[in-house]
Design a protein around this motif. Structure first.
Motif, PDB file in Angstrom:
ATOM      1  N   GLY A 176      52.613  46.354  43.925  1.00  0.00           N
ATOM      2  CA  GLY A 176      53.614  46.272  45.119  1.00  0.00           C
ATOM      3  C   GLY A 176      54.365  44.785  45.055  1.00  0.00           C
ATOM      4  O   GLY A 176      55.576  44.582  45.797  1.00  0.00           O
ATOM      5  N   GLY A 177      53.985  43.921  44.288  1.00  0.00           N
ATOM      6  CA  GLY A 177      54.855  42.571  44.072  1.00  0.00           C
ATOM      7  C   GLY A 177      54.500  41.668  45.278  1.00  0.00           C
ATOM      8  O   GLY A 177      53.807  41.824  46.159  1.00  0.00           O
ATOM      9  N   ALA A 178      55.344  40.511  44.965  1.00  0.00           N
ATOM     10  CA  ALA A 178      55.050  39.323  45.641  1.00  0.00           C
ATOM     11  C   ALA A 178      55.592  39.638  47.275  1.00  0.00           C
ATOM     12  O   ALA A 178      54.865  38.799  48.279  1.00  0.00           O
ATOM     13  CB  ALA A 178      56.002  38.210  45.332  1.00  0.00           C
ATOM     14  N   LEU A 179      56.570  40.924  47.410  1.00  0.00           N
ATOM     15  CA  LEU A 179      56.926  40.862  48.800  1.00  0.00           C
ATOM     16  C   LEU A 179      56.601  42.204  49.478  1.00  0.00           C
ATOM     17  O   LEU A 179      57.018  42.403  50.553  1.00  0.00           O
ATOM     18  CB  LEU A 179      58.563  40.911  48.598  1.00  0.00           C
ATOM     19  CG  LEU A 179      59.276  39.742  47.873  1.00  0.00           C
ATOM     20  CD1 LEU A 179      61.009  40.071  47.793  1.00  0.00           C
ATOM     21  CD2 LEU A 179      59.016  38.790  48.684  1.00  0.00           C
ATOM     22  N   TYR A 180      55.288  42.714  49.033  1.00  0.00           N
ATOM     23  CA  TYR A 180      54.966  43.715  49.566  1.00  0.00           C
ATOM     24  C   TYR A 180      54.516  43.856  51.276  1.00  0.00           C
ATOM     25  O   TYR A 180      55.160  44.709  51.808  1.00  0.00           O
ATOM     26  CB  TYR A 180      53.643  44.318  48.968  1.00  0.00           C
ATOM     27  CG  TYR A 180      53.088  45.718  49.413  1.00  0.00           C
ATOM     28  CD1 TYR A 180      53.453  46.959  49.346  1.00  0.00           C
ATOM     29  CD2 TYR A 180      51.813  45.570  49.892  1.00  0.00           C
ATOM     30  CE1 TYR A 180      53.240  48.133  49.781  1.00  0.00           C
ATOM     31  CE2 TYR A 180      51.214  46.760  50.477  1.00  0.00           C
ATOM     32  CZ  TYR A 180      51.858  48.095  50.453  1.00  0.00           C
ATOM     33  OH  TYR A 180      51.288  49.154  50.867  1.00  0.00           O
ATOM     34  N   ASN A 181      54.134  42.602  51.542  1.00  0.00           N
ATOM     35  CA  ASN A 181      53.776  42.568  52.915  1.00  0.00           C
ATOM     36  C   ASN A 181      54.870  41.538  53.757  1.00  0.00           C
ATOM     37  O   ASN A 181      54.423  41.134  54.922  1.00  0.00           O
ATOM     38  CB  ASN A 181      52.391  41.879  53.061  1.00  0.00           C
ATOM     39  CG  ASN A 181      51.205  43.043  52.530  1.00  0.00           C
ATOM     40  OD1 ASN A 181      51.338  43.970  52.915  1.00  0.00           O
ATOM     41  ND2 ASN A 181      50.378  42.508  51.893  1.00  0.00           N
ATOM     42  N   VAL A 182      55.709  41.345  53.072  1.00  0.00           N
ATOM     43  CA  VAL A 182      56.807  40.578  53.573  1.00  0.00           C
ATOM     44  C   VAL A 182      57.858  41.255  54.228  1.00  0.00           C
ATOM     45  O   VAL A 182      58.458  42.294  53.513  1.00  0.00           O
ATOM     46  CB  VAL A 182      57.414  39.560  52.562  1.00  0.00           C
ATOM     47  CG1 VAL A 182      58.560  38.584  53.071  1.00  0.00           C
ATOM     48  CG2 VAL A 182      56.509  38.391  52.064  1.00  0.00           C
TER      49      VAL A 182
END
Length: 384
Positions: A176-182
């Motif tokens: 999901g990468g660094a921005l999955y929950n952003v």
């Protein structure tokens, strides 16, 4: 197993460093025959002094400096901007590990294939832009291509001993990468350092940005098509934040074979180097009692449209994947140099992809021309 001579393209990057760690563990099985890098000269010099390779290459700007530093060593020093094809083609070279990033890996990758080497690529760009040509040449010359990327290695392992005609679908996992929950609304408010903070893997800047946009997963889709002779309809991306299952293959009878392991690049690297044998590792195994829950989800293509764009390029084929890759390289470089907002990476790449007139069944010259066209168009678009 007889001792094998290894050349590492990109030895100062994470793949190169981890490859050398694997070689350190099996000093009787592998010898470093060649190392290459573009910069980080001081660190590269330490590697050369430790492993005493016969061949080394650095960027043209650093060749003279390295010659002075290594004047007492019996080593042939080449220009990495021009001579990588030479370095991989020496007769004594058995394995070529491609840890360098970007489309510059295409020519040495293709040369290694034509020389019948065992090739362990962590570079996906070469396979994205010219994978059909590379794999055809590998088959023609008896070269083995054993991928090092954890997902492609997983697929490779799941397919061992199986009939390709029995494959229904490949489930390609993504953390999901660094921005999955952003929230998407906050993307442009994040610093470059925040975007470069990957939750699972320590990688180069460009690939980490691509992971944040999910373009990297799109590239892996195209890469898998080339490596395993699949079509885009046979690949499904699934978000799996724990990154314990590295990918799965589903067969026509409904059975699914998955490859699991700790998130450490030394595992797929070691597998590629020792294939078809498996050797003991000093890494810890998975403790299923401590894993807890594993989570899976469909990718949000509205939030991360780069993945859909890559699927589009995969379906259309021809020169379009090369254009996708080149435009993305230019856009990500502009972002990393603070000349482009993160949210504009996708819109920039999409603009160039849509504008391109696809050449079907391209020759290598067509692909290289499309690559250069996309770079010029992207640079012009960024200036306008």
């Amino acid at each position: 197993m007889p001792c094998k001579n290894v050349v590492i393209l990109g030895s100062t990057g994470s793949i190169g460093i981890n490859t050398l760690k694997v070689i350190d563990r099996f000093p009787k099985d592998f010898k470093v025959a060649g190392l290459t890098a573009y910069n980080n000269l001081e660190f590269f010099e330490k590697q050369v002094r430790k492993y005493s390779p016969k061949y080394v290459a650095v960027g043209g700007h650093a060749v003279n400096a390295l010659k002075k530093r290594l004047s007492a060593f019996r080593v042939k020093i080449f220009n990495a901007d021009e001579d990588l094809e030479t370095v991989v083609s020496f007769p004594e070279v058995d394995i070529v590990v491609i840890g360098m990033s970007g489309s510059a890996a295409l020519k040495p990758f293709l040369k290694a294939a034509r020389c019948g080497k065992t090739i362990a690529p962590a570079n996906k760009e070469a396979l994205v832009i010219a994978g059909e040509i590379i794999m055809a040449e590998a088959k023609r010359h008896g070269a083995k291509v054993i991928p090092v990327d954890s997902e492609q290695s997983a697929i490779f392992q799941c397919l061992e001993g199986q009939n390709r005609s029995d494959v229904r679908k490949v489930h390609l996992t993504a953390s999901g990468g660094a921005l999955y929950n952003v929230p998407e609304s906050k993307f442009d408010k994040l610093s470059i350092a925040q975007i470069l903070s990957h939750p699972r893997w320590k990688m180069g800047k460009k690939i980490t940005v691509d992971s944040a946009t999910l373009m990297n997963k799109g590239f892996e889709v195209i890469e898998a098509l080339r490596l395993f002779g699949l079509d885009a309809g046979q690949i499904e991306v699934v978000i799996h934040p724990e990154a314990v299952i590295h990918s799965m293959v589903e067969f026509v009878d409904g059975s699914i074979i998955a490859q699991l392991g700790v998130t450490d690049m030394r595992l797929p690297i070691q597998y590629a180097l020792t294939y078809p044998q498996r050797s003991k590792t000093d890494l810890p195994g998975l403790d299923f009692s401590k894993l807890g829950k594993l989570h899976f989800a469909r990718p949000d293509v509205k939030k991360f449209p780069s993945l859909e764009l890559a699927f589009y390029a995969a379906r259309r084929g021809g020169t379009l994947p090369a254009v996708l890759n080149a435009a993305d390289e230019e856009a990500v470089d502009a972002f990393l140099n603070e000349k482009l907002k993160f949210s504009k990476i996708y819109t920039t790449v999409e603009k160039i992809v849509v504008k391109h007139k696809i050449i079907k069944n391209p020759a290598l010259s067509d692909i290289l021309e499309a690559d250069q066209w996309a770079r010029r168009e992207t640079q012009q678009f960024l200036r306008d």
